[in-house]
Scaffold this motif. Structure first.
Motif, short mmCIF file in Angstrom:
data_model
loop_
_atom_site.label_atom_id
_atom_site.label_comp_id
_atom_site.label_asym_id
_atom_site.label_seq_id
_atom_site.Cartn_x
_atom_site.Cartn_y
_atom_site.Cartn_z
N ASN A 108 0.84 -1.20 0.00
CA ASN A 108 0.00 0.00 0.00
C ASN A 108 0.88 1.25 0.00
OD1 ASN A 108 -2.31 1.51 0.02
ND2 ASN A 108 -3.14 0.61 1.90
N TYR A 109 0.24 2.36 -0.34
CA TYR A 109 0.90 3.67 -0.29
C TYR A 109 0.68 4.29 1.09
CZ TYR A 109 1.69 3.69 -5.32
OH TYR A 109 2.13 3.40 -6.59
N PHE A 110 1.74 4.91 1.61
CA PHE A 110 1.68 5.58 2.90
C PHE A 110 2.23 6.99 2.75
CE2 PHE A 110 1.65 1.10 3.83
CZ PHE A 110 0.73 0.98 4.85
N ASP A 111 1.54 7.96 3.38
CA ASP A 111 1.93 9.37 3.30
C ASP A 111 2.69 9.78 4.57
OD1 ASP A 111 0.74 9.79 0.82
OD2 ASP A 111 -1.19 10.30 1.73
N PHE A 112 3.92 10.20 4.38
CA PHE A 112 4.73 10.72 5.47
C PHE A 112 4.76 12.24 5.33
CE2 PHE A 112 6.07 6.38 5.01
CZ PHE A 112 6.26 5.95 6.31
N THR A 113 4.21 12.92 6.34
CA THR A 113 4.08 14.37 6.30
C THR A 113 5.20 15.01 7.12
OG1 THR A 113 1.69 14.13 6.14
CG2 THR A 113 2.52 16.29 6.78
N PHE A 114 5.92 15.92 6.48
CA PHE A 114 6.98 16.67 7.14
C PHE A 114 6.47 18.06 7.46
CE2 PHE A 114 9.03 13.33 4.83
CZ PHE A 114 10.07 12.92 5.65
N GLY A 115 7.19 18.77 8.34
CA GLY A 115 6.81 20.13 8.70
C GLY A 115 6.83 21.06 7.50
N LYS A 116 6.17 22.21 7.64
CA LYS A 116 6.05 23.17 6.54
C LYS A 116 7.40 23.70 6.06
CE LYS A 116 1.44 24.73 7.77
NZ LYS A 116 0.60 25.83 8.21
N ARG A 117 8.39 23.72 6.93
CA ARG A 117 9.70 24.26 6.54
C ARG A 117 10.61 23.23 5.89
NH1 ARG A 117 11.88 27.63 11.54
NH2 ARG A 117 10.03 27.23 12.73
N VAL A 118 10.20 21.98 5.93
CA VAL A 118 11.02 20.91 5.32
C VAL A 118 10.73 20.87 3.83
CG1 VAL A 118 11.44 18.43 5.23
CG2 VAL A 118 11.02 19.54 7.43
N GLU A 119 11.79 20.83 3.05
CA GLU A 119 11.66 20.65 1.60
C GLU A 119 12.57 19.51 1.18
OE1 GLU A 119 12.53 22.93 -2.62
OE2 GLU A 119 12.44 24.12 -0.80
N ILE A 120 11.96 18.46 0.64
CA ILE A 120 12.75 17.33 0.14
C ILE A 120 13.30 17.77 -1.21
CG2 ILE A 120 12.77 14.90 -0.50
CD1 ILE A 120 10.29 14.58 1.34
N GLU A 121 14.58 18.04 -1.23
CA GLU A 121 15.22 18.62 -2.41
C GLU A 121 15.66 17.53 -3.38
OE1 GLU A 121 18.45 20.50 -0.39
OE2 GLU A 121 17.26 22.24 0.18
N TYR A 122 16.05 17.97 -4.58
CA TYR A 122 16.64 17.05 -5.53
C TYR A 122 17.91 16.48 -4.95
CZ TYR A 122 13.47 18.91 -9.04
OH TYR A 122 12.35 19.28 -9.73
N ARG A 123 18.18 15.25 -5.26
CA ARG A 123 19.35 14.52 -4.80
C ARG A 123 19.38 14.32 -3.29
NH1 ARG A 123 24.56 16.69 -7.56
NH2 ARG A 123 23.48 18.57 -8.12
N SER A 124 18.23 14.43 -2.64
CA SER A 124 18.15 14.11 -1.21
C SER A 124 18.24 12.61 -1.03
CB SER A 124 16.81 14.59 -0.63
OG SER A 124 16.74 15.99 -0.57
N VAL A 125 18.67 12.22 0.16
CA VAL A 125 18.67 10.80 0.54
C VAL A 125 17.61 10.66 1.63
CG1 VAL A 125 20.00 8.92 1.54
CG2 VAL A 125 21.09 10.51 -0.05
N ILE A 126 16.71 9.71 1.43
CA ILE A 126 15.61 9.49 2.35
C ILE A 126 15.84 8.13 3.01
CG2 ILE A 126 13.12 9.24 2.57
CD1 ILE A 126 12.98 10.92 -0.10
N ILE A 127 16.04 8.15 4.33
CA ILE A 127 16.30 6.93 5.07
C ILE A 127 14.99 6.50 5.75
CG2 ILE A 127 17.66 5.85 6.92
CD1 ILE A 127 19.41 6.82 4.64
N VAL A 128 14.57 5.27 5.50
CA VAL A 128 13.36 4.71 6.11
C VAL A 128 13.80 3.70 7.15
CG1 VAL A 128 11.17 3.55 5.67
CG2 VAL A 128 12.16 5.03 3.91
N GLU A 129 13.40 3.96 8.43
CA GLU A 129 13.82 3.09 9.55
C GLU A 129 12.61 2.54 10.30
OE1 GLU A 129 17.91 5.20 10.88
OE2 GLU A 129 16.11 6.13 11.68
#
Length: 151
Positions: free
Chosen positions: A130-151
């Protein structure tokens, strides 16, 4: 009489020849334009694919979640409807075992600096996905070339 017939035939021949040249020129222009259009489209598609590949964020799943039977699939990054830019991560999770736990997500920019965290209680049965939505704060911007760690 002969000269007027000759003149008329010459005029008719000239008009027909001009029309044929005009038609042939138009066909050549159209074919050339079509070839240029196809080449330009292929070039633009190639450039955009290259940009997507070099600027795309990367997802890394922790070994702990892998041992708990979790895999990831497609993900998207979007603007959160509640505010902010590129701060909503939608992640496709695949359950190879039953799972019920809190999943933490950390985002690091291209320089390795942490820029945000989110957590979500995730539940799934073996064989589900299934798809899950992870919501970050308003000031967070997932930029290009970011690394996203799922723990």
């Amino acid at each position: 009489m002969k000269s007027s017939t000759f003149t008329i035939l010459l005029c008719v021949f000239t008009l027909l020849s001009c029309q044929r040249v005009k038609d042939k020129t138009q066909e050549t222009i159209n074919a050339s334009g079509e070839a240029v259009g196809k080449s330009a489209t292929e070039f633009i598609e190639g450039v955009s694919e290259g940009i997507d590949k070099t600027l795309e964020a990367k997802i890394k799943l922790s070994p702990n979640l892998k041992t708990k039977g979790i895999d990831t699939g497609k993900f998207t990054i979007a603007n959160n409807p509640q505010g902010g830019k590129d701060n909503l991560l939608t992640l496709y999770l695949i359950f190879n075992q039953d799972f019920n736990d809190i999943v933490f997500v950390k985002v690091f920019d291209k320089n390795g600096l942490e820029t945000g965290r989110a957590k979500l209680e995730v539940t799934g049965k073996k064989g589900d996905a299934n798809y899950f939505d992870f919501t970050f704060g308003k000031r967070v911007e997932i930029e290009y070339r970011s690394v996203i760690i799922v723990e």
